[in-house]
Each structure stands twice: as structure tokens, then as C-alpha cells.
Design a protein around this motif. Structure first.
Motif, PDB file in Angstrom:
ATOM      1  N   ILE A  62       0.846  -1.198   0.000  1.00 21.37           N
ATOM      2  CA  ILE A  62       0.000   0.000   0.000  1.00 21.37           C
ATOM      3  C   ILE A  62       0.877   1.241   0.000  1.00 21.37           C
ATOM      4  O   ILE A  62       0.621   2.200  -0.748  1.00 21.37           O
ATOM      5  CB  ILE A  62      -0.970  -0.013   1.208  1.00 21.37           C
ATOM      6  CG1 ILE A  62      -2.049  -1.077   0.999  1.00 21.37           C
ATOM      7  CG2 ILE A  62      -1.590   1.356   1.438  1.00 21.37           C
ATOM      8  CD1 ILE A  62      -2.920  -1.325   2.218  1.00 21.37           C
ATOM      9  N   VAL A 108       0.553   4.012  -2.911  1.00 17.75           N
ATOM     10  CA  VAL A 108      -0.108   5.275  -2.569  1.00 17.75           C
ATOM     11  C   VAL A 108       0.850   6.464  -2.624  1.00 17.75           C
ATOM     12  O   VAL A 108       0.442   7.565  -3.007  1.00 17.75           O
ATOM     13  CB  VAL A 108      -0.773   5.167  -1.176  1.00 17.75           C
ATOM     14  CG1 VAL A 108      -1.227   6.516  -0.675  1.00 17.75           C
ATOM     15  CG2 VAL A 108      -1.944   4.209  -1.238  1.00 17.75           C
ATOM     16  N   ALA A 158      -5.094   5.482   1.099  1.00 17.31           N
ATOM     17  CA  ALA A 158      -5.588   4.455   0.175  1.00 17.31           C
ATOM     18  C   ALA A 158      -7.107   4.330   0.272  1.00 17.31           C
ATOM     19  O   ALA A 158      -7.793   4.197  -0.745  1.00 17.31           O
ATOM     20  CB  ALA A 158      -4.923   3.111   0.478  1.00 17.31           C
ATOM     21  N   VAL A 159      -7.640   4.405   1.481  1.00 15.67           N
ATOM     22  CA  VAL A 159      -9.090   4.341   1.667  1.00 15.67           C
ATOM     23  C   VAL A 159      -9.755   5.539   0.995  1.00 15.67           C
ATOM     24  O   VAL A 159     -10.760   5.397   0.291  1.00 15.67           O
ATOM     25  CB  VAL A 159      -9.451   4.265   3.170  1.00 15.67           C
ATOM     26  CG1 VAL A 159     -10.936   4.464   3.385  1.00 15.67           C
ATOM     27  CG2 VAL A 159      -8.995   2.947   3.760  1.00 15.67           C
ATOM     28  N   LEU A 199      -8.610   7.373  -1.484  1.00 17.27           N
ATOM     29  CA  LEU A 199      -8.499   7.211  -2.932  1.00 17.27           C
ATOM     30  C   LEU A 199      -9.538   6.211  -3.457  1.00 17.27           C
ATOM     31  O   LEU A 199     -10.159   6.440  -4.494  1.00 17.27           O
ATOM     32  CB  LEU A 199      -7.088   6.746  -3.316  1.00 17.27           C
ATOM     33  CG  LEU A 199      -5.972   7.763  -3.165  1.00 17.27           C
ATOM     34  CD1 LEU A 199      -4.617   7.103  -3.365  1.00 17.27           C
ATOM     35  CD2 LEU A 199      -6.163   8.907  -4.125  1.00 17.27           C
ATOM     36  N   ALA A 200      -9.713   5.133  -2.729  1.00 16.86           N
ATOM     37  CA  ALA A 200     -10.682   4.116  -3.161  1.00 16.86           C
ATOM     38  C   ALA A 200     -12.112   4.624  -3.062  1.00 16.86           C
ATOM     39  O   ALA A 200     -12.937   4.360  -3.931  1.00 16.86           O
ATOM     40  CB  ALA A 200     -10.507   2.849  -2.315  1.00 16.86           C
ATOM     41  N   GLU A 201     -12.425   5.368  -2.016  1.00 14.12           N
ATOM     42  CA  GLU A 201     -13.785   5.881  -1.813  1.00 14.12           C
ATOM     43  C   GLU A 201     -14.135   6.977  -2.806  1.00 14.12           C
ATOM     44  O   GLU A 201     -15.233   7.012  -3.330  1.00 14.12           O
ATOM     45  CB  GLU A 201     -13.940   6.428  -0.389  1.00 14.12           C
ATOM     46  CG  GLU A 201     -13.918   5.376   0.683  1.00 14.12           C
ATOM     47  CD  GLU A 201     -15.242   4.658   0.839  1.00 14.12           C
ATOM     48  OE1 GLU A 201     -16.276   5.221   0.464  1.00 14.12           O
ATOM     49  OE2 GLU A 201     -15.222   3.523   1.327  1.00 14.12           O
ATOM     50  N   GLY A 244     -12.225   8.024  -5.649  1.00 18.51           N
ATOM     51  CA  GLY A 244     -11.882   7.791  -7.050  1.00 18.51           C
ATOM     52  C   GLY A 244     -11.188   9.002  -7.634  1.00 18.51           C
ATOM     53  O   GLY A 244     -10.426   9.683  -6.957  1.00 18.51           O
ATOM     54  N   ASP A 245     -11.479   9.284  -8.896  1.00 17.18           N
ATOM     55  CA  ASP A 245     -10.852  10.410  -9.596  1.00 17.18           C
ATOM     56  C   ASP A 245     -11.434  11.717  -9.078  1.00 17.18           C
ATOM     57  O   ASP A 245     -12.581  12.050  -9.350  1.00 17.18           O
ATOM     58  CB  ASP A 245     -11.080  10.278 -11.098  1.00 17.18           C
ATOM     59  CG  ASP A 245     -10.416  11.391 -11.887  1.00 17.18           C
ATOM     60  OD1 ASP A 245      -9.584  12.122 -11.302  1.00 17.18           O
ATOM     61  OD2 ASP A 245     -10.721  11.521 -13.081  1.00 17.18           O
TER      62      ASP A 245
END
Length: 141
Positions: free
Chosen positions: A30, A34, A53-54, A56-58, A60-61
């Protein structure tokens, strides 16, 4: 301590050590992924590589949000509206009633005030659905 208990404890400790090693490996992966993606996030105090990371995942762009207000509405972190001293959350103004105590103690007479606040935070397209009223026939014996 019996041999059975000792064997079970050794097996549990061995498995825990293996899981801890796996977690360390995942954290390293990670961190490597990241760091180049979110250097600005990582500069914020309290944001670890896992937290970044969380996020970014939640999210998105992030460029899909044309303003910070749209991002805060999406994440549910939009600030609560603050009303000026002459107006409270019910929309009552002292000038309208001529009585400051009536204004501050007024309770909404219908759901209209709470519905407006609800719409402020959840647009109609993403608002949670109200629970359906129980069917009277389903309670029949």
C-alpha cells in the motif's frame, strides 16, 4: 499445562505471527502504491498510507468534482448551515413575529421544515428511502 493446550497455543502463536507478517507485507505494498498517487494527502497530519488508500478508493478520480462543495456533499462532510442571529433553523425571524421568544421557541408545525433540511443534505436522487408503514393485514392472527 497439558501437552494438548501447549500444542494449541503454539499453533495459534505461529498462525498469528504469519498473519502479522502478511499485514506488514500488505502495508508495504500500500505504501509503495499510494506514495506516488497521493503525496498531498500524505502531507496532512494524521493521514497514513492506509488512510490515503481508503480515501483514494472511496473518492476515485477527484477531478470529476467541479468544486470542493460537490466533493463535500458526496462524502457527506458538508458543513451544517449556520443561520444569522435574526433567523433560526425554522426560518422564523424576530422581525416577522415581533417577539424574539416566540421565534426561538417555535416548533415546526409540519414536516416541511425537517424535509427542507433533509433535502439540503440529501438531494432527492440520493436520499435514503423512508421505511414503509407496516401493513395492517400482516399483523392479523
Amino acid at each position: 499445562m497439558s501437552d494438548h493446550v501447549r500444542l494449541v497455543l503454539i499453533e495459534m502463536i505461529t498462525e498469528t505471527d504469519g498473519l502479522n507478517e502478511r499485514v506488514r507485507g500488505l502495508e508495504t505494498t500500500i505504501r509503495e502504491l499510494v506514495t506516488p498517487l497521493a503525496p498531498a494527502l500524505l502531507e496532512i497530519t494524521g493521514i497514513s498510507h492506509v488512510s490515503a488508500a481508503v480515501l483514494l478508493a472511496e473518492i476515485g478520480d477527484i477531478t470529476r468534482f467541479t468544486s470542493s462543495a460537490k466533493l463535500t456533499r458526496y462524502t457527506g462532510t458538508a458543513p451544517i448551515p449556520v443561520y444569522p442571529p435574526t433567523r433560526n433553523a425554522t426560518g422564523c425571524t424576530e422581525a416577522a413575529t415581533g417577539d424574539s421568544t416566540a421565534c426561538s421557541t417555535r416548533r415546526p408545525s409540519s414536516n416541511s421544515d425537517s424535509t427542507r433540511a433533509h433535502e439540503h443534505f440529501w438531494p432527492a436522487t440520493s436520499r435514503p428511502k423512508e421505511p414503509a408503514a407496516p401493513d395492517a393485514s400482516s399483523n392479523a392472527i
